[in-house]
Design a protein around this motif. Structure first.
Motif, short mmCIF file in Angstrom:
data_model
loop_
_atom_site.label_atom_id
_atom_site.label_comp_id
_atom_site.label_asym_id
_atom_site.label_seq_id
_atom_site.Cartn_x
_atom_site.Cartn_y
_atom_site.Cartn_z
N GLY A 187 45.63 49.41 30.34
CA GLY A 187 46.98 49.00 30.70
C GLY A 187 47.21 49.11 32.20
N LEU A 188 48.48 49.05 32.59
CA LEU A 188 48.84 49.19 33.99
C LEU A 188 48.40 50.57 34.50
CD1 LEU A 188 50.40 48.04 36.45
CD2 LEU A 188 52.44 49.16 35.53
N GLN A 189 47.67 50.57 35.60
CA GLN A 189 47.12 51.80 36.17
C GLN A 189 47.81 52.15 37.48
OE1 GLN A 189 44.38 53.47 34.49
NE2 GLN A 189 45.11 51.99 32.96
N PRO A 190 47.83 53.43 37.85
CA PRO A 190 48.35 53.79 39.18
C PRO A 190 47.54 53.11 40.27
CG PRO A 190 48.07 55.74 37.80
CD PRO A 190 47.42 54.60 37.07
N ARG A 191 48.19 52.92 41.40
CA ARG A 191 47.57 52.18 42.50
C ARG A 191 46.21 52.75 42.91
NH1 ARG A 191 46.52 47.58 45.14
NH2 ARG A 191 46.17 47.93 47.34
N GLY A 192 46.12 54.05 43.06
CA GLY A 192 44.86 54.67 43.47
C GLY A 192 43.75 54.44 42.47
N ARG A 193 44.08 54.42 41.18
CA ARG A 193 43.07 54.19 40.15
C ARG A 193 42.63 52.73 40.13
NH1 ARG A 193 45.14 56.52 35.00
NH2 ARG A 193 45.04 58.35 36.35
N VAL A 194 43.55 51.81 40.39
CA VAL A 194 43.18 50.39 40.47
C VAL A 194 42.14 50.19 41.57
CG1 VAL A 194 44.01 48.09 41.08
CG2 VAL A 194 45.35 49.52 39.53
N LEU A 195 42.38 50.78 42.73
CA LEU A 195 41.43 50.66 43.83
C LEU A 195 40.09 51.29 43.49
CD1 LEU A 195 43.82 51.42 46.84
CD2 LEU A 195 42.92 49.18 46.13
N HIS A 196 40.13 52.41 42.78
CA HIS A 196 38.89 53.06 42.35
C HIS A 196 38.13 52.16 41.38
CE1 HIS A 196 36.03 56.10 41.54
NE2 HIS A 196 36.65 56.76 40.57
N LEU A 197 38.84 51.52 40.47
CA LEU A 197 38.20 50.60 39.53
C LEU A 197 37.58 49.41 40.25
CD1 LEU A 197 40.90 50.59 36.70
CD2 LEU A 197 38.50 51.18 36.37
N ILE A 198 38.31 48.84 41.20
CA ILE A 198 37.78 47.68 41.93
C ILE A 198 36.56 48.08 42.75
CG2 ILE A 198 38.26 45.95 43.71
CD1 ILE A 198 41.19 45.99 42.85
N GLY A 199 36.68 49.17 43.48
CA GLY A 199 35.59 49.58 44.36
C GLY A 199 34.34 50.00 43.63
N SER A 200 34.47 50.38 42.37
CA SER A 200 33.32 50.86 41.59
C SER A 200 32.73 49.80 40.67
CB SER A 200 33.73 52.08 40.76
OG SER A 200 34.21 53.13 41.57
N ALA A 201 33.35 48.63 40.58
CA ALA A 201 32.90 47.60 39.66
C ALA A 201 31.62 46.93 40.14
CB ALA A 201 33.99 46.55 39.48
N ARG A 202 30.83 46.44 39.20
CA ARG A 202 29.68 45.63 39.57
C ARG A 202 30.14 44.34 40.23
NH1 ARG A 202 24.70 44.73 35.46
NH2 ARG A 202 24.81 46.99 35.76
N ALA A 203 31.22 43.77 39.71
CA ALA A 203 31.83 42.58 40.31
C ALA A 203 33.24 42.44 39.78
CB ALA A 203 31.02 41.32 39.98
N LEU A 204 34.10 41.84 40.59
CA LEU A 204 35.42 41.43 40.14
C LEU A 204 35.32 40.00 39.62
CD1 LEU A 204 38.61 42.27 40.35
CD2 LEU A 204 38.60 40.47 42.08
N VAL A 205 35.92 39.75 38.47
CA VAL A 205 35.93 38.42 37.87
C VAL A 205 37.39 37.97 37.80
CG1 VAL A 205 35.30 37.01 35.89
CG2 VAL A 205 33.87 38.98 36.54
#
Length: 371
Positions: free
Chosen positions: A260-278
């Motif tokens: 679901g909707l995540q806090p801003r800091g966690r969103v950035l952590h998810l993006i920065g740790s992903a293999r790729a953004l789709v």
């Protein structure tokens, strides 16, 4: 010259929306060059009214007066009242601010204007005016509002050349009536530590944004399933139009995960740790997750639509969002080709410098006539 920014989309928890993040980076960009804008907020002395009382208060045809606050200015119930005022009077609600006149930068087309000031409205897109694009926004009302703001003397900025072209075409306005200023990104403040659930760094593909029909998630899920990829596909964001059917599709797709909707800091952590953004949306005005992924060094697979191609500027792997076979092939490529991901990551970081706070602040000064 005084500069004021509306605070309607500023959230207390830092999560907010894409437009909320636009407001924060707008303020941050100005502060980075020593300009501290005032913030217009919905506040002041609390007044308890019935629903009829609220309607009658909003219907008052005269201007509202702001009071000074520590951050800027307060007008009680200003943003809700303005919407009702516009529906009744067919014009933006006038307000006055204490002190000398300046620039009022409305971060969204709100039915408001500050008398005696230059009123500048950011139009992020006019996608609701396209009947082929699913949107919860009332398109005819948006058209009436934009025309009323222009008739009241408002100026307009937008966030991409693609959005600029759409605005002038859909509204029938002169090209010079809208200025493209792009926008800023700020990826500071990412959380550290473990990722949600069983996710691990470079071990998942990620979509970030509203879970809604316009984002093409049904087709993405079909292509992901057809690809045979075992890397999890994580879909993170708040519910939007058609969220329930998309959730059903996620649940029926092995390997797909919904956050679901995540806090801003966690969103950035998810993006920065992903293999790729789709991010294979059918239409966008800018595409903030794409720019943020590039700044964080995360490779991007994006739809080959005008705004996303413009933001990426050759640094993302693009795909026709309507071509299921091509989308399947591109998913396989970005998941399995480490050299491709490394190249996109390097190029993306370079492109993202255009959207940094400093360069954006200089574009704002030009927009304001202060350069």
């Amino acid at each position: 010259m005084p500069i004021c920014v509306d605070g309607r989309m500023l959230s207390e928890d830092g999560a907010g929306t894409g437009i909320g993040q636009f407001v924060r980076t707008l303020i941050g960009a100005l502060q980075s060059i020593g300009i501290h804008p005032s913030i217009l907020k919905d506040g002041g002395p609390a007044v308890r009214r019935s629903q009829i009382g609220k309607l009658l208060a909003a219907a008052r045809p005269w201007r509202r007066h702001a009071t000074a606050s520590a951050e800027g200015f307060l007008v009680p119930d200003v943003f809700r009242e303005a919407q009702v005022f516009f529906d009744i009077h067919k014009r933006p609600m006038p307000i006055t601010l204490p002190g000398p006149p300046g620039i009022m930068h409305w971060t969204y087309p709100l039915p408001l204007r500050v008398t005696g000031w230059r009123n500048l409205y950011t139009i992020h897109d006019v996608l609701p005016l396209d009947p082929a694009i699913p949107s919860p926004v009332n398109g005819p009302r948006l058209r009436r509002l934009l025309d009323a703001l222009r008739a009241s003397g408002g100026d307009f900025a937008t966030v991409s050349e693609a959005a600029h072209a759409q605005i002038v075409a859909r509204m029938g306005w002169p090209t010079v009536s809208v200025t493209c200023c792009h926008q800023a990104i700020d990826v500071a403040g990412a959380e550290e530590g473990p990722l949600p659930g069983s996710l691990h760094a470079c071990g998942y593909l990620l979509y970030v944004g509203a879970v809604e029909a316009r984002k093409n998630l049904h087709r993405l899920l079909d292509a992901y399933h057809a690809s045979g990829i075992t890397t999890p596909l994580v879909i993170s964001g708040p519910d939007g139009l058609d969220a329930a059917s998309i959730d059903d599709h996620i649940a029926a797709t092995p390997g797909a995960v919904r956050l679901g909707l995540q806090p801003r800091g966690r969103v950035l952590h998810l993006i920065g740790s992903a293999r790729a953004l789709v991010f294979v949306s059918l239409a966008e005005g800018f595409g903030l997750p794409v720019a943020e992924a590039m700044a964080l060094g995360t490779p991007v697979l994006a739809a080959d639509v005008a705004a996303l191609a413009e933001v990426a500027d050759g640094t993302a792997l693009l795909v026709d969002p309507l071509d299921l076979s091509a989308l399947r092939t591109r998913l396989i490529a970005i998941d399995g080709d480490a050299a491709l991901r490394d190249r996109l990551s390097r190029l993306g970081r370079q492109r993202a410098q255009h959207f940094a706070l400093g360069p954006y602040a200089q574009r704002l000064l030009s927009l304001y006539g202060m350069a």
